[in-house]
Write an enzyme that holds these catalytic residues in place. Structure first.
Site, PDB file in Angstrom:
ATOM      1  N   SER A 157     -26.855 -17.418  17.357  1.00 50.66           N
ATOM      2  CA  SER A 157     -25.677 -16.755  16.794  1.00 50.66           C
ATOM      3  C   SER A 157     -24.466 -17.671  16.881  1.00 50.66           C
ATOM      4  CB  SER A 157     -25.356 -15.480  17.587  1.00 50.66           C
ATOM      5  OG  SER A 157     -26.443 -14.608  17.536  1.00 50.66           O
ATOM      6  N   HIS A 183     -28.107 -14.071  10.745  1.00 58.62           N
ATOM      7  CA  HIS A 183     -29.239 -14.988  10.881  1.00 58.62           C
ATOM      8  C   HIS A 183     -29.949 -14.959   9.532  1.00 58.62           C
ATOM      9  CE1 HIS A 183     -29.604 -15.079  15.409  1.00 58.62           C
ATOM     10  NE2 HIS A 183     -28.790 -14.062  15.240  1.00 58.62           N
ATOM     11  N   ARG A 225     -34.093 -17.199  14.321  1.00 57.69           N
ATOM     12  CA  ARG A 225     -35.250 -17.113  15.220  1.00 57.69           C
ATOM     13  C   ARG A 225     -35.739 -15.674  15.254  1.00 57.69           C
ATOM     14  NH1 ARG A 225     -31.463 -18.759  19.482  1.00 57.69           N
ATOM     15  NH2 ARG A 225     -32.902 -20.276  20.347  1.00 57.69           N
ATOM     16  N   THR A 226     -36.971 -15.508  15.703  1.00 54.11           N
ATOM     17  CA  THR A 226     -37.475 -14.166  15.998  1.00 54.11           C
ATOM     18  C   THR A 226     -37.146 -13.890  17.452  1.00 54.11           C
ATOM     19  OG1 THR A 226     -39.249 -14.308  14.375  1.00 54.11           O
ATOM     20  CG2 THR A 226     -39.549 -12.738  16.161  1.00 54.11           C
ATOM     21  N   GLU A 256     -25.812  -6.245  28.703  1.00 55.17           N
ATOM     22  CA  GLU A 256     -25.972  -5.842  30.102  1.00 55.17           C
ATOM     23  C   GLU A 256     -24.930  -4.796  30.503  1.00 55.17           C
ATOM     24  OE1 GLU A 256     -25.618  -9.078  29.050  1.00 55.17           O
ATOM     25  OE2 GLU A 256     -27.805  -9.147  28.958  1.00 55.17           O
ATOM     26  N   SER A 276     -32.531 -14.875  24.247  1.00 59.85           N
ATOM     27  CA  SER A 276     -33.429 -15.826  23.582  1.00 59.85           C
ATOM     28  C   SER A 276     -33.687 -17.031  24.495  1.00 59.85           C
ATOM     29  CB  SER A 276     -32.802 -16.307  22.269  1.00 59.85           C
ATOM     30  OG  SER A 276     -31.668 -17.104  22.524  1.00 59.85           O
TER      31      SER A 276
HETATM   32  I1  8IG Z   1     -23.839 -13.641  21.485  1.00 59.20           I
HETATM   33  O1  8IG Z   1     -23.209 -10.907  26.653  1.00 59.20           O
HETATM   34  C1  8IG Z   1     -24.452 -12.719  23.079  1.00 59.20           C
HETATM   35  N1  8IG Z   1     -25.742 -12.523  23.277  1.00 59.20           N
HETATM   36  N2  8IG Z   1     -27.772 -10.433  26.889  1.00 59.20           N
HETATM   37  N3  8IG Z   1     -25.464 -10.674  26.775  1.00 59.20           N
HETATM   38  C2  8IG Z   1     -26.699 -10.851  26.232  1.00 59.20           C
HETATM   39  N4  8IG Z   1     -26.892 -11.456  25.076  1.00 59.20           N
HETATM   40  C3  8IG Z   1     -25.810 -11.878  24.439  1.00 59.20           C
HETATM   41  C4  8IG Z   1     -24.513 -11.727  24.915  1.00 59.20           C
HETATM   42  C5  8IG Z   1     -24.331 -11.084  26.155  1.00 59.20           C
HETATM   43  N5  8IG Z   1     -23.665 -12.260  24.034  1.00 59.20           N
END
Ligand code: 8IG
Length: 268
Positions: A36, A68, A88-89, A189, A208
């Site tokens: 991303s 994506h 990506r997957t 989270e 990922s």
């Molecule tokens: I962009 O704060 C992205 N991907 N797990 N936590 C998790 N994945 C993410 C985060 C994040 N920001």
């Protein structure tokens, strides 16, 4: 090799053959997987010599996330053939771990010796700011799974190449590094989980990279991992997390990351 391992290897070989046919490039040298926020940086790398859809190759599924695109780009940088997976997957798509690492295995079958795994992630260190690229020094895989099947005890010491990290720091001495923690997702989270990450020694959180890195090591690829901190991890800023913020951080940091990739790739 057990049956499952040989069939995933076969599928990767078939994908690599088709890739060579569609791109007109017999062998690629370096693979790049975009997370991303990284697309603008790759656009800065140069013109594509070919661009195909992932679904043109055996074993790939359609892309599932906004921002994506399910495409694979072939380009040449300083005489090196670069294979870029523009998407990506993710593990959270529920298509299985083999689908998650199929691009990595395809890249290895296509001749790649090194892979650059990028991602967008949440950051925990007080010094991290959204839009900051951070080198991955190591990881903690909280998915409770592995891309490897059977009794193949792959060593993960120095998984994230010290040589390539050093190279990155020669190019940009201000680059920090950190331990990347992969959660299954797709939810972000809780603040309590971020407290746990801190306690176990994590600095970056995402959904990922670790499974791909393991598959890359199994396939003998040298691995460089770079995270773009797109947001502060949950509970740190007091603001809720959202996907738009991720895409914005990528745009804002594109030229710095584009420069970095452009300088690293010829020296890998
Ligand atoms: I962009 O704060 C992205 N991907 N797990 N936590 C998790 N994945 C993410 C985060 C994040 N920001």
């Amino acid at each position: 090799m057990n049956d499952t391992a040989s069939s995933t290897a076969d599928l990767a070989r078939q994908a690599a053959e088709k890739l060579a046919e569609l791109t007109g490039v017999e062998r690629h040298d370096i693979a790049l997987v975009l997370g991303s926020g990284w697309l603008p940086a790759v656009d800065a790398l140069g013109e594509a010599t070919a661009e195909i859809s992932t679904t043109d190759l055996p074993g790939f599924h359609a892309a599932g996330v906004v921002g994506h695109s399910g495409r694979i780009r072939s380009l040449e940088v300083a005489g090196r053939r670069i294979l870029v997976f523009l998407s990506r997957t993710h593990f959270y798509e529920g298509k299985g771990v083999a689908a998650v690492v199929h691009p990595v295995r395809t890249a290895a079958a296509a001749g790649c010796r090194a892979i650059v795994l990028t991602n967008g992630c949440g950051g925990l260190k007080e010094t991290f700011e959204p839009g900051q690229p951070v080198l991955i020094s190591d990881h903690i895989n909280l998915t409770a799974t592995s891309p490897i099947e059977g009794a193949n005890f792959v060593d993960l010491t120095d998984l994230y190449s010290p040589r390539l990290r050093e190279l990155c720091r020669e190019i940009d001495p201000t680059l920090d590094e950190g331990v990347y923690v992969q959660f299954p997702g797709p939810h972000y989270e809780t603040p309590a989980e971020i407290g746990m990450v801190r306690a176990i020694g994590g600095h970056l959180v995402g959904m990922s990279t670790t499974l791909e890195a393991i598959a890359a090591r199994e396939a003998g690829l040298e691995v460089l991992g770079i995270s773009l901190v797109t947001n502060l991890a949950a509970g740190i800023s007091g603001e809720p997390l959202n996907h738009e913020e991720v895409l914005e951080a990528g745009k804002a940091a594109a030229s710095r990351m584009g420069d970095l990739l452009g300088q690293i790739v010829p020296r890998i």
